[in-house]
Structures are given as C-alpha cells and as structure tokens.
Motif scaffolding. Structure first.
Motif, PDB file in Angstrom:
ATOM      1  N   ARG A 249       0.807  -1.219   0.000  1.00 37.30           N
ATOM      2  CA  ARG A 249       0.000   0.000   0.000  1.00 37.30           C
ATOM      3  C   ARG A 249       0.843   1.273   0.000  1.00 37.30           C
ATOM      4  O   ARG A 249       0.342   2.343  -0.315  1.00 37.30           O
ATOM      5  CB  ARG A 249      -0.939   0.015   1.215  1.00 37.30           C
ATOM      6  CG  ARG A 249      -2.007  -1.068   1.212  1.00 37.30           C
ATOM      7  CD  ARG A 249      -3.044  -0.834   0.145  1.00 37.30           C
ATOM      8  NE  ARG A 249      -3.724   0.442   0.306  1.00 37.30           N
ATOM      9  CZ  ARG A 249      -4.828   0.632   1.036  1.00 37.30           C
ATOM     10  NH1 ARG A 249      -5.360  -0.411   1.675  1.00 37.30           N
ATOM     11  NH2 ARG A 249      -5.401   1.810   1.109  1.00 37.30           N
ATOM     12  N   GLY A 250       2.114   1.157   0.396  1.00 39.49           N
ATOM     13  CA  GLY A 250       2.967   2.327   0.360  1.00 39.49           C
ATOM     14  C   GLY A 250       3.757   2.532   1.644  1.00 39.49           C
ATOM     15  O   GLY A 250       3.718   1.722   2.581  1.00 39.49           O
ATOM     16  N   CYS A 251       4.503   3.613   1.659  1.00 36.28           N
ATOM     17  CA  CYS A 251       5.316   4.005   2.811  1.00 36.28           C
ATOM     18  C   CYS A 251       4.590   5.132   3.547  1.00 36.28           C
ATOM     19  O   CYS A 251       4.176   6.122   2.918  1.00 36.28           O
ATOM     20  CB  CYS A 251       6.693   4.465   2.340  1.00 36.28           C
ATOM     21  SG  CYS A 251       7.813   4.983   3.662  1.00 36.28           S
ATOM     22  N   PHE A 252       4.442   4.993   4.864  1.00 36.62           N
ATOM     23  CA  PHE A 252       3.665   5.956   5.637  1.00 36.62           C
ATOM     24  C   PHE A 252       4.411   6.339   6.914  1.00 36.62           C
ATOM     25  O   PHE A 252       5.217   5.553   7.451  1.00 36.62           O
ATOM     26  CB  PHE A 252       2.291   5.377   6.017  1.00 36.62           C
ATOM     27  CG  PHE A 252       1.386   5.147   4.841  1.00 36.62           C
ATOM     28  CD1 PHE A 252       0.474   6.107   4.445  1.00 36.62           C
ATOM     29  CD2 PHE A 252       1.455   3.961   4.124  1.00 36.62           C
ATOM     30  CE1 PHE A 252      -0.355   5.898   3.365  1.00 36.62           C
ATOM     31  CE2 PHE A 252       0.625   3.739   3.042  1.00 36.62           C
ATOM     32  CZ  PHE A 252      -0.278   4.712   2.653  1.00 36.62           C
ATOM     33  N   GLN A 253       4.093   7.513   7.399  1.00 35.37           N
ATOM     34  CA  GLN A 253       4.658   7.959   8.660  1.00 35.37           C
ATOM     35  C   GLN A 253       3.880   7.321   9.801  1.00 35.37           C
ATOM     36  O   GLN A 253       2.653   7.217   9.755  1.00 35.37           O
ATOM     37  CB  GLN A 253       4.602   9.485   8.777  1.00 35.37           C
ATOM     38  CG  GLN A 253       5.362  10.029   9.963  1.00 35.37           C
ATOM     39  CD  GLN A 253       5.501  11.538   9.906  1.00 35.37           C
ATOM     40  OE1 GLN A 253       4.804  12.203   9.145  1.00 35.37           O
ATOM     41  NE2 GLN A 253       6.413  12.084  10.696  1.00 35.37           N
ATOM     42  N   PHE A 304      -4.769   6.809  11.364  1.00 34.75           N
ATOM     43  CA  PHE A 304      -3.895   6.122  10.410  1.00 34.75           C
ATOM     44  C   PHE A 304      -4.766   5.714   9.215  1.00 34.75           C
ATOM     45  O   PHE A 304      -5.156   4.561   9.055  1.00 34.75           O
ATOM     46  CB  PHE A 304      -3.252   4.895  11.074  1.00 34.75           C
ATOM     47  CG  PHE A 304      -2.092   4.318  10.302  1.00 34.75           C
ATOM     48  CD1 PHE A 304      -0.902   5.020  10.158  1.00 34.75           C
ATOM     49  CD2 PHE A 304      -2.191   3.061   9.712  1.00 34.75           C
ATOM     50  CE1 PHE A 304       0.163   4.478   9.446  1.00 34.75           C
ATOM     51  CE2 PHE A 304      -1.130   2.513   9.005  1.00 34.75           C
ATOM     52  CZ  PHE A 304       0.051   3.222   8.877  1.00 34.75           C
ATOM     53  N   SER A 305      -5.081   6.683   8.373  1.00 37.62           N
ATOM     54  CA  SER A 305      -6.106   6.490   7.335  1.00 37.62           C
ATOM     55  C   SER A 305      -5.549   6.077   5.979  1.00 37.62           C
ATOM     56  O   SER A 305      -6.318   5.809   5.054  1.00 37.62           O
ATOM     57  CB  SER A 305      -6.917   7.770   7.170  1.00 37.62           C
ATOM     58  OG  SER A 305      -6.082   8.824   6.715  1.00 37.62           O
ATOM     59  N   LEU A 306      -4.239   6.048   5.814  1.00 34.79           N
ATOM     60  CA  LEU A 306      -3.588   5.665   4.546  1.00 34.79           C
ATOM     61  C   LEU A 306      -3.893   6.633   3.401  1.00 34.79           C
ATOM     62  O   LEU A 306      -3.894   6.240   2.234  1.00 34.79           O
ATOM     63  CB  LEU A 306      -4.002   4.237   4.134  1.00 34.79           C
ATOM     64  CG  LEU A 306      -3.701   3.115   5.120  1.00 34.79           C
ATOM     65  CD1 LEU A 306      -4.014   1.767   4.491  1.00 34.79           C
ATOM     66  CD2 LEU A 306      -2.271   3.154   5.589  1.00 34.79           C
ATOM     67  N   ARG A 307      -4.143   7.886   3.724  1.00 32.89           N
ATOM     68  CA  ARG A 307      -4.434   8.860   2.666  1.00 32.89           C
ATOM     69  C   ARG A 307      -3.212   9.679   2.277  1.00 32.89           C
ATOM     70  O   ARG A 307      -3.182  10.252   1.193  1.00 32.89           O
ATOM     71  CB  ARG A 307      -5.553   9.790   3.118  1.00 32.89           C
ATOM     72  CG  ARG A 307      -6.899   9.092   3.171  1.00 32.89           C
ATOM     73  CD  ARG A 307      -8.020  10.031   3.495  1.00 32.89           C
ATOM     74  NE  ARG A 307      -9.259   9.296   3.676  1.00 32.89           N
ATOM     75  CZ  ARG A 307     -10.245   9.697   4.455  1.00 32.89           C
ATOM     76  NH1 ARG A 307     -10.139  10.828   5.136  1.00 32.89           N
ATOM     77  NH2 ARG A 307     -11.342   8.982   4.565  1.00 32.89           N
ATOM     78  N   ASP A 308      -2.254   9.776   3.171  1.00 34.22           N
ATOM     79  CA  ASP A 308      -1.083  10.605   2.899  1.00 34.22           C
ATOM     80  C   ASP A 308       0.174   9.742   2.873  1.00 34.22           C
ATOM     81  O   ASP A 308       0.897   9.613   3.860  1.00 34.22           O
ATOM     82  CB  ASP A 308      -0.950  11.708   3.963  1.00 34.22           C
ATOM     83  CG  ASP A 308      -2.154  12.616   3.991  1.00 34.22           C
ATOM     84  OD1 ASP A 308      -2.629  12.997   2.899  1.00 34.22           O
ATOM     85  OD2 ASP A 308      -2.646  12.936   5.088  1.00 34.22           O
ATOM     86  N   ALA A 309       0.418   9.114   1.729  1.00 31.73           N
ATOM     87  CA  ALA A 309       1.597   8.258   1.589  1.00 31.73           C
ATOM     88  C   ALA A 309       2.845   9.119   1.440  1.00 31.73           C
ATOM     89  O   ALA A 309       2.815  10.192   0.830  1.00 31.73           O
ATOM     90  CB  ALA A 309       1.442   7.332   0.391  1.00 31.73           C
TER      91      ALA A 309
END
Length: 575
Positions: A249-253, A304-309
């Motif tokens: 899904r990506g890299c997230f903070q 932690f909504s996974l909207r800002d990768a």
C-alpha cells in the motif's frame, strides 16, 4: 330447408358434448394413472440421478399470474431468473420405471411447483432437509469437518468473504473461496451460503441439526437455517485460483501513539512480509505494518487512514535504520476488513421509499455495495438478478416494494415509475463510460469484456443510437418528476469516496461512524470489478456518435443548472 338445418345443428351440439365428455374422461383417467404411478414404488437398479433439462415454463408461469410481465420484457433478466429459481435438478427420490420423457416431465413439474411455492412465500424453511443418515461432510472435501454450530445473524463470528450460490454451492467451492483469502474456517449455511473466518462460533450443536443439502452437491451437508457446517480449511483444491498474497500500500509515517493505533504486534528477528501478513491475517486484520523487525496489525482509522503516503525511498533503508525512523511499510492482507461486513434487513418497514436510480452502466451495483457496507442494511432491486444475489446482495431476492431495504435499485424512468418513490439518489456517470460499461455487460456479463467482433458489428452503433438518448431522458425525467433528489456523480464518488458517501448516508437518514466509513473505503472495490486485462480496443465512438452524445451532455448539463444543481463534472465536457 329449415328442418335439415335444425337436424344438423342438433347433431353438432351432441357431437360437441360428446367430445367434451370424452376429453374430460381421458384427462381424469390419465391423472389417476399418474397418481397411482407416483404412489407405487417399482424396484430398479439404483443409479445416481442426473441433471434434468429445464422446462420452458416462463410463459406458463406468466399465464398463471406467478410472474410480473415486466420481467419478460426486461433484457437484464435471464431465463432462469424469470422462474425466480435456478435451473431445475432431479429430485432426491430414485427414478421409477416408465418412459424417460414421462419420468423427467413429472419430476420437473413436482420440483417446479415446490420451488414456485417456496419462492413466492419467501422460502422460510430453506432447502430440503436430509435424513440423519446423510448428515455428514462431503467425502472428497480437502478440509477437516469441525462440527455443526449455531449462527447468530446479528453477530456473526464467520463474517469474511460472504457469498451465496442458489444453484452450485458445494463444500469445496466454499472452502476454496475461504482458503484463497487465507481464512482458516469455512462455514456453510442453509444449503447455499458460505461464510469465512479465523475463529470458531461459540455455540456448538448436534450434528443432526445441520441437515440441509448443498445446492450443488447431492448428499453433502451445508448447514441449516441458523446452523453452520464448519470446516477447517487446509489447502486449495487442485485447479483453484492461487491463494492471495499481501498487497503493498505504500510508505507511511507512523502515528504518534503506536500502541493505540496498532492493536496487535509481533516482534521477531528477520521478520518478512509473508510472516507479518500471515500473522495479521490469522488475527483478521486487513493491514500488516513493517518497521524493521517489528510487525504490527491494524485497521485504517482516523489516526492512520492511509491517505497521505510518503516517498517510498524513506522506507528503502536497512531494517535497523527503518526501525529508528518514523516510517513504515504498509501491506494489505488477503482478509477483509470485517468492521463493516455485517448487514441485515431493516427491523421495521421504512416510512420513506428511496430509489437508487441510474442509467445502466453508471455504477449502480458498486454504489449499492458502498451503501450496504456503510449503513449495515441491504439494498433492494426493481429487478431480480441471481448473479448479484450470489455475490452477497441478499436484498436482490426481496420484493422491491417490501420497504425492508435501505433503498431500491432502478433504471426506470417515466412519471409513473418515478412518483412511486418518496425520494431518490440519482447517480450520473459520463455517458461515454456508461455506454461502454453497459455494452460490456450485455455482451460478456457483469465481469467480462465484449469481444472485438462485438465492437466491429452493427450491434454497437445500433446500441449507441438507442441508449444515448436513454441516458439523457433518464436524468431529465428524474429531475422533472422526482420528489426529493440527491444528485451524485460517479466520478466524484470515485475521487472523493468518504465525503461523498457520508453525504449519501446522511440523505438516507443513517448515522455512521468514521471507522465504518474507513472500513468501506478499505473494501471499496467489492466483488463486481471487471478482472483481468482490458482487451486492446480502438476508439469505439465515431465522429457521428460523438456529435450525438455531446448534444445530450449539453442538454443534461443545462437541465441540472436549471434545477439549482451544479453542472456535470468537467470531464463530461464534449471531446
């Protein structure tokens, strides 16, 4: 002259009465013979009953008043669905001696009468029950039979990867569907329903209470009403689709409070994506999060909504450096986000009759999926589509005027059909996309693509000429006759799902938590996305077709503005 004519008239009357009497006597005699044949069992070498050919009974059903005439005129309804049932099969009784056509016809008629009755009274008892001697798991099953369990429809334990199949449900079919999504247990209910999960139901009951036969597997048990036949899934059947794997899904903070945001964790040296995904799948979490040798399991939440990768390069460090950093890799596990999969009919009849109206191919089925998972209530349909029912739309079988569903799908237009509803969500999609989607559905079903020969045939231009005007008139009629409308554009729902869906749910007068909406966003695709590679196709619209469609776009855009709605999205602007 009058006397011979009178004699002839008298003779014809007598002959008519005699023919009527002989016909009635013949029919009564035949009926008595058939009844006697049905009561007397004649020994015969046992053999497995084979499938029977379906009778062409749609016209008969219509003549008896059992079918609505609109079903026969609706091109979206298959011949099997005109019956309200699936293709008929042979009964469980052994075949008897006599001509083959007579045995087949009598068996099918008995089965047809029984299924007609169950269908139109709501089928409260479910599929036919098996005797105690048949209450056993399928012998060829790859899984291990665990037992029979009580199932609470309000609080299901097995609530992942739910689907139904009124015609072909088998034990192995359900097990494969659960194994594909990495679930441990597969539960079958009422002969045609499949549920998956990783925890056993709490209440175990006697094996004899699971006594309904699987719809597609003679002699095998598929639970009962409120009862689950549960299997432990061990491996996929040969030839089945492969088990799903984790999706990046990506890299997230990382969130500020890791313990609160990530309920489960696994700390282990040399942990891999497969290990972390397997651990989180077993715990039924849709997200597996890796940071160094730390593995966390979570749901999408407002924190932690996974909207800002972030930039993926921030996660391309060695495990130790990544552990010390504030970034993590996120993977989607094969299991579903089950926080929003529970659905039911309305507890009381709705006072407001709401339509979900759209032109065919405008994403109505996808919108129903979103609404059902957001509200927790089934949607209904003006039509009866067994394919949709099998994919989990249980309201498809409910009568469209029952008011037990949160809204009712319809493609109809015209004043009479519109004024039946108190309010409506009007779903509009770019006509170029809608026409292509509906043509694909007509040629290749819900999940397929039309072949190249279909696009090159005369069928395509004829389709555009007739359906393009329907796209326009559908919107214009609902704007004119609709009592209370919410206009939703498919493209806005795609690009801004949560805010648009929140507006739709509020229009339906249902309050929904942010967590549930995020769950819907996480499961947004549903079961009806066209799969596989889209076949390469040239531009299917000729200049003449574009001129026609562009004119309708301008008309609809102006009509929306005249009714104080925003115009069509910019991408509708004529090409």
């Amino acid at each position: 002259m009058a006397k011979p004519f009178f004699r002839l008239q008298k003779f014809l009357r007598c002959t008519q009465f005699l023919l009527f009497f002989l016909t009635a006597a013949y029919l009564m005699t035949g009926s008595l013979l058939l009844l006697q044949r049905a009561r007397v069992a004649v020994p015969q070498v046992p053999r497995a009953p084979g499938p029977l050919q379906a009778l062409p009974v749609a016209a008969v059903a219509l003549g008896m008043g059992l079918l609505d005439s609109r079903a026969l005129h609706d091109t979206r309804v298959s011949p099997e669905l005109l019956l309200g049932v699936d293709v008929l099969r042979s009964p469980l009784a052994r075949p008897r001696l006599g001509p083959r056509w007579l045995r087949s016809r009598n068996s099918e008629l008995r089965q047809l009468r029984r299924r007609w009755f169950h269908h139109f009274v709501g089928d409260p008892q479910g599929p036919p029950a098996l005797g105690p001697e048949a209450s056993r798991p399928a012998a060829h099953s790859q899984g291990t039979y665990v037992g029979c369990f009580s199932d609470n429809s309000q609080e299901r334990i097995l609530k992942g990867a739910v689907f139904y199949d009124l015609r072909k449900m088998t034990v192995s079919h359900c097990q494969d569907a659960c194994a594909e999504r990495s679930y441990v247990y597969a539960g079958l209910e009422a002969g045609a329903e499949c549920y998956c999960g990783n925890r056993l139901p709490a209440v175990s009951v006697g094996l004899e209470e699971c006594n309904h036969e699987c719809k597609g597997e003679k002699g095998s048990v598929c639970g009962a009403v409120g009862r689950l036949s549960v299997y432990r899934v061990e491996e996929l059947q040969p030839g089945s689709r492969k088990r799903r794997t984790a999706t990046y899904r990506g890299c997230f903070q990382l969130p500020e409070n890791i313990t609160q945001a990530f309920p489960n964790s696994l700390i282990q040296a040399n942990v891999t994506v497969e290990m972390c995904s397997g651990f989180c799948s077993h715990k039924e979490f849709p997200l597996a999060i890796l940071r160094g040798w730390e593995c966390y399991c979570a749901y999408p939440t407002p924190q932690f909504s996974l909207r800002d990768a972030a930039d993926s390069s921030l996660c391309d460090q060695d495990p130790e450096a990544r552990r010390l950093a504030d970034y993590c890799e996120v993977y989607q596990t094969p299991v579903q986000d089950t926080r929003c999969t529970d659905r039911r009919f309305l507890p009381t009849k709705s006072k407001v009759f709401v339509a979900l109206s759209s032109f065919p191919g405008a994403g109505n089925t996808w919108a129903r999926h979103l609404i059902e998972h957001a509200t927790g209530f089934y949607t209904g349909s003006y039509y009866f589509d067994g394919t949709l029912y099998n994919k989990g739309f249980k309201g498809e079988k409910d009568h469209w005027r029952s008011r037990r569903t949160i809204c009712v799908k319809t493609h109809e237009s015209g004043r009479r059909e519109i004024e039946m509803f108190d309010s409506a969500i009007l779903l509009i999609r770019n006509p170029y996309r809608s026409l292509v989607a509906e043509f694909n559905r007509k040629c290749a079903g819900h999940l397929g693509y039309a072949a190249d020969r279909n696009w090159k045939s005369k069928e395509w231009p004829d389709f555009v000429n007739s359906y393009a005007s329907w796209w326009s008139s559908h919107v214009l009629d609902w704007l004119k006759y609709g009592k209370r409308l919410l206009v939703v554009h498919y493209e806005e729902l795609r690009h801004s799902l949560v805010p648009t869906l929140r507006e739709m749910v509020a229009f339906l007068n249902v309050s929904v938590s942010d967590e549930r909406l995020l769950c819907v966003e996480n499961n947004k695709e549903g079961s009806f996305r066209r799969r596989g590679r889209r076949p390469p196709e040239p531009e299917p619209f000729t200049p003449e077709m574009k001129d026609l469609i562009d004119g309708y776009i301008r008309t609809v855009d102006q009509a929306l503005r005249d009714h104080n709605w925003a115009g069509l999205p910019r991408e509708y602007v004529p090409r």
